[in-house]
Enzyme design. Structure first.
Site, short mmCIF file in Angstrom:
data_model
loop_
_atom_site.label_atom_id
_atom_site.label_comp_id
_atom_site.label_asym_id
_atom_site.label_seq_id
_atom_site.Cartn_x
_atom_site.Cartn_y
_atom_site.Cartn_z
N ASN A 66 0.87 -1.18 0.00
CA ASN A 66 0.00 0.00 0.00
C ASN A 66 0.90 1.23 0.00
O ASN A 66 1.50 1.58 1.03
CB ASN A 66 -0.89 -0.03 1.24
CG ASN A 66 -1.88 1.13 1.28
OD1 ASN A 66 -1.83 2.03 0.43
ND2 ASN A 66 -2.78 1.11 2.25
N ARG A 92 -13.67 14.24 7.90
CA ARG A 92 -14.53 14.55 6.75
C ARG A 92 -15.98 14.72 7.17
O ARG A 92 -16.46 14.00 8.05
CB ARG A 92 -14.47 13.43 5.71
CG ARG A 92 -13.12 13.22 5.09
CD ARG A 92 -13.24 12.17 3.99
NE ARG A 92 -11.95 11.72 3.56
CZ ARG A 92 -11.58 10.45 3.48
NH1 ARG A 92 -12.42 9.48 3.83
NH2 ARG A 92 -10.38 10.13 3.07
N HIS A 104 -13.19 1.57 -0.04
CA HIS A 104 -13.09 0.52 0.99
C HIS A 104 -13.57 -0.84 0.46
O HIS A 104 -13.92 -1.72 1.24
CB HIS A 104 -13.96 0.84 2.24
CG HIS A 104 -13.44 1.94 3.10
ND1 HIS A 104 -14.27 2.75 3.82
CD2 HIS A 104 -12.19 2.34 3.37
CE1 HIS A 104 -13.56 3.63 4.50
NE2 HIS A 104 -12.28 3.41 4.24
N GLU A 127 -7.46 -6.03 4.94
CA GLU A 127 -7.36 -5.67 3.51
C GLU A 127 -6.08 -6.24 2.91
O GLU A 127 -6.04 -6.59 1.74
CB GLU A 127 -7.38 -4.14 3.37
CG GLU A 127 -8.76 -3.57 3.64
CD GLU A 127 -8.75 -2.09 3.99
OE1 GLU A 127 -8.38 -1.76 5.14
OE2 GLU A 127 -9.10 -1.28 3.13
N ARG A 129 -2.32 -2.05 -3.63
CA ARG A 129 -3.60 -1.38 -3.40
C ARG A 129 -3.65 -0.17 -4.33
O ARG A 129 -2.73 0.65 -4.33
CB ARG A 129 -3.70 -0.91 -1.96
CG ARG A 129 -4.96 -0.15 -1.72
CD ARG A 129 -4.95 0.59 -0.42
NE ARG A 129 -6.23 1.27 -0.27
CZ ARG A 129 -6.39 2.36 0.46
NH1 ARG A 129 -5.38 2.86 1.12
NH2 ARG A 129 -7.56 2.92 0.54
#
Ligand code: ADP
Length: 392
Positions: free
Chosen positions: A7, A236, A177, A379, A88
């Site tokens: 990643n 956010r 996601h 993940e 990723r």
């Protein structure tokens, strides 16, 4: 077979090396502050953690150091041992509904999608190129955050703006996601021993999203054209009336960029509470009855509840609701508050089970109409699996 799961961010590179198909983690680590003063890396091998300071000029250098460490720690005997690298990649647009082996065409497409993910795709590309340079013989695979959501249908993915925005500029919901929601879906298929699962999967981390899974496929998800839609997150805003933007530009004499930065980096839990974006801090102050922390926590929970209720109606039949991500996996208070608010759907939390600390456990009571689980997401292993599958 040894497979790396990678990643890459603009100044960081996280990795895990797996022995596949056993899914055994051989070594993991993270390179930080790449290209910035004070760069360092940390590794975890055989349960031991090592941290080293090292000048890391760029990602190529980080990959060189990573390879030296793999050799020095006898994780691999030679570079030939690294058969595949799974990367990723945040945005696959509407082109990729699955992971894909990276060739020049794919790389160009990922670069071309940078307009849609300017903070992420360029960094992912730097990571891909760095590994290509150092280990060109390893198969490189792109695992997209958006891919799992490509089964969302038009009525759900279209924005309600002019259709030309979609037709001419691909303005639509992509959602993110996906790798986590897919991992949770796969785990739930196995736990429920069912191929066609209907789920509401809540990924509550710093970024947060909820997906409606029907027959094992994503059919809606709360993030949108960008990750700044849906739930209230650490910094956010999530769903937001866009007309506030020109108003704030006017009354605060701010540029568009400044207001967008406020909505991305200074809103959500941080913006409402004025305390922190970290849910642990919010929780602590919530328990102290600090009024803005109570407000932020209650708003956070209500937005989640509203989406679960929406997806419950959308799916009609739900096998399970799942919680994952840093908050979903760890915050029993948040989980209990959410499930208590879902009483109208005959969902009931088991207070004792909800306090457990395990990777996978049931938190709803026997009387609950829907089973609710905590499932630790992974993940990285999902990236390794998808990558391994493409080497066969
Ligand atoms: P990211 O989206 O960056 O991957 P994570 O999934 O790691 O984020 O989640 C980060 C969030 O998880 C933070 O808000 C953090 O406070 C929260 N978190 C982690 N551990 C706990 C805990 N024990 N209790 C409450 N919240 C926690």
């Amino acid at each position: 077979m040894k497979v790396l799961s990678v990643n890459a961010g603009s100044s960081s590179l996280k990795f895990q090396m797996y022995e596949m198909p056993q899914e055994e983690v051989l070594i993991s680590g993270v390179f930080e502050r790449i290209g910035i003063d004070g760069s360092f890396y940390s590794l975890k091998i055989n349960g031991k953690k090592i941290k080293k300071e090292k000048v890391l000029k760029d990602h190529d250098m980080a990959v060189s150091v990573l390879i030296d460490e793999l050799l020095a720690n006898n994780v691999v005997e030679s570079l030939e041992d690294i058969k595949a690298v799974g990367h990723r990649v945040v945005h696959g647009g509407d082109k990729y509904s699955d992971s894909v082996v990276i060739d020049d065409d794919v790389l160009n497409t990922i670069v071309g999608l940078s307009d849609l993910a300017p903070l992420h795709n360029p960094a992912n590309v730097i990571g891909i190129k760095a590994f290509f340079n150092k280990i060109p013989n390893a198969i490189a695979v792109a695992v997209f955050d958006t891919a799992f959501h490509q089964t969302i249908e038009k009525e759900e993915f279209l924005s309600s703006g002019p259709i030309e925005w979609y037709e001419n500029h691909k303005v639509r919901k992509y959602s993110f996601h996906g790798t986590s929601h897919k991992y949770i879906t796969e785990r739930m298929k196995s736990i429920l021993n069912k191929k066609e699962v209907n789920l509401i999967t809540c990924h509550l981390g710093n970024g947060a999203s909820i997906s409606a899974i029907k027959g094992g496929q994503s059919k809606d998800s709360t993030m949108g054209f960008t990750p700044n839609a849906g739930l209230i997150m650490g910094t956010r805003s999530g769903d937001f009336d866009f007309t506030i933007i020109p108003y704030i530009m006017e009354v605060e004499n701010k540029t568009l960029e400044e207001v967008l930065n406020d909505l991305n980096k200074k809103s959500g839990l941080l913006g409402i509470s004025g305390i922190s974006s970290d849910s642990r801090d919010i929780e602590e102050e919530f328990l102290n009855n600090e009024k803005n922390a109570v407000l932020a926590q209650n708003m956070y929970v209500k937005r989640i509840v509203a989406y679960i209720a929406k997806y419950f109606v959308f799916l009609k039949e739900v096998d399970a609701i799942t919680f994952s991500g840093g908050i979903g996996e760890n915050s029993s208070i948040t989980r209990k508050m959410i499930l208590d608010e879902l009483e109208a759907l005959n969902i009931k939390v088991d207070k004792v089970s909800n306090e457990k600390r395990e990777d996978e456990f049931l938190i709803s009571s026997k009387e609950s109409k829907v089973d609710c689980y905590v499932i630790k997401t992974d993940e990285e292993v999902m990236i390794a699996k998808e990558t391994y599958d493409l080497t066969k």
